[in-house]
Scaffold this motif. Structure first.
Motif, PDB file in Angstrom:
ATOM      1  N   PRO A 105       0.791  -1.237   0.000  1.00 24.39           N
ATOM      2  CA  PRO A 105       0.000   0.000   0.000  1.00 24.39           C
ATOM      3  C   PRO A 105       0.824   1.288   0.000  1.00 24.39           C
ATOM      4  N   ASP A 106       2.019   1.258   0.583  1.00 27.20           N
ATOM      5  CA  ASP A 106       2.844   2.464   0.679  1.00 27.20           C
ATOM      6  C   ASP A 106       3.847   2.607  -0.465  1.00 27.20           C
ATOM      7  N   THR A 107       3.934   1.609  -1.334  1.00 23.83           N
ATOM      8  CA  THR A 107       5.032   1.559  -2.296  1.00 23.83           C
ATOM      9  C   THR A 107       5.006   2.707  -3.305  1.00 23.83           C
ATOM     10  N   HIS A 215      16.416   1.271   9.943  1.00 23.93           N
ATOM     11  CA  HIS A 215      15.316   0.311  10.050  1.00 23.93           C
ATOM     12  C   HIS A 215      14.033   1.125   9.906  1.00 23.93           C
ATOM     13  N   ALA A 216      13.183   0.757   8.956  1.00 20.74           N
ATOM     14  CA  ALA A 216      11.972   1.539   8.698  1.00 20.74           C
ATOM     15  C   ALA A 216      10.741   0.644   8.698  1.00 20.74           C
ATOM     16  N   ASP A 217       9.628   1.210   9.156  1.00 21.83           N
ATOM     17  CA  ASP A 217       8.365   0.461   9.159  1.00 21.83           C
ATOM     18  C   ASP A 217       7.782   0.355   7.760  1.00 21.83           C
ATOM     19  N   ASP A 218       8.017   1.365   6.915  1.00 24.14           N
ATOM     20  CA  ASP A 218       7.531   1.379   5.542  1.00 24.14           C
ATOM     21  C   ASP A 218       8.298   2.463   4.793  1.00 24.14           C
ATOM     22  N   LEU A 219       7.919   2.735   3.551  1.00 27.07           N
ATOM     23  CA  LEU A 219       8.673   3.712   2.770  1.00 27.07           C
ATOM     24  C   LEU A 219       8.458   5.140   3.253  1.00 27.07           C
TER      25      LEU A 219
END
Length: 229
Positions: A105-107, A215-219
């Protein structure tokens, strides 16, 4: 870690930006709509295990290099046989499942945001042809997309990561490799690239001994951290 100074971002694609298992499950479901979810999961696992095993055999020298297209046709036939399907058109369609993977969804929004600041390079084990179809289907935005086919091997062979270093024209330490697979990041790190782990449900999480730069939760989280950096 030293200060993070980045000139370009290199993205793993399969798993990191697109949901590979979901796409394969959809292809298997289309092969035989009567299959229930547990059976689809079994066949999806068969697919993933075969691809991983054969890529490893190629890396270890136990098999000549073959593109992902060839391996996908091979595993589609294997899965179809296991499902009791012997319809060539259906098997051929299944073999293309790897080009029809949904983005997370975040891509799409995340890539667009990052592309405002950095050149983006896709680096995938998918063949050139498969990568073209995958990028188009998922709506991925790149400044350049590179296939392991150009190195005639597969990640984590260092030759694949060198493709990105060469294409960027920048020192390896000025590139940030982004992936949800810790093994992928370790290999990039070995060549001198900086690294960012992004959490995905299908990833290979870091171990306690891994030392990645971010370290990331999403983009979106990755973009926020790079803005602060």
């Amino acid at each position: 870690m030293s200060e993070l100074e980045i000139d370009a971002i290199v993205f793993d694609v399969l798993g990191t930006l697109v949901d590979e298992p979901a796409g394969i499950r959809a292809g298997i479901r289309a092969l035989d709509p009567s299959l229930d979810d547990p059976r689809i999961e079994q066949l999806s696992l068969l697919w993933q295990q075969h691809i991983a095993r054969e890529q490893r055999r190629i890396l270890d020298g136990g098999r000549p290099y073959l593109t992902s297209d060839v391996l996908d046709r091979e595993v589609a036939r294997l899965v179809a046989d296991a499902a009791g399907i012997d319809e060539p058109t259906a098997v051929a369609a299944l073999a293309l499942s790897g080009r029809q993977l949904p983005p997370w969804p975040d891509t799409v929004a995340g890539l667009a945001r990052l592309a405002e600041r950095f050149p983006l390079i896709g680096l995938s084990n998918a063949s050139r042809t498969a990568l073209l179809g995958l990028n188009s289907h998922a709506g991925l935005r790149w400044h350049q997309a590179l296939s392991a086919e150009d190195a005639r091997t597969y990640k984590p062979d260092p030759a694949v990561y060198r493709l990105a270093v060469t294409a960027s024209g920048r020192p390896a330490e000025r590139l940030l490799m982004v992936a949800t697979h810790a093994w992928d990041l370790r290999a990039a790190q070995g060549l001198g690239l900086r690294t960012a782990y992004v959490t995905r449900p299908v990833g290979d999480p870091p171990t306690s001994s891994d030392r990645f730069d971010l370290h990331a939760d999403d983009l979106a989280d990755l973009a926020d951290q790079l803005d602060r950096a």
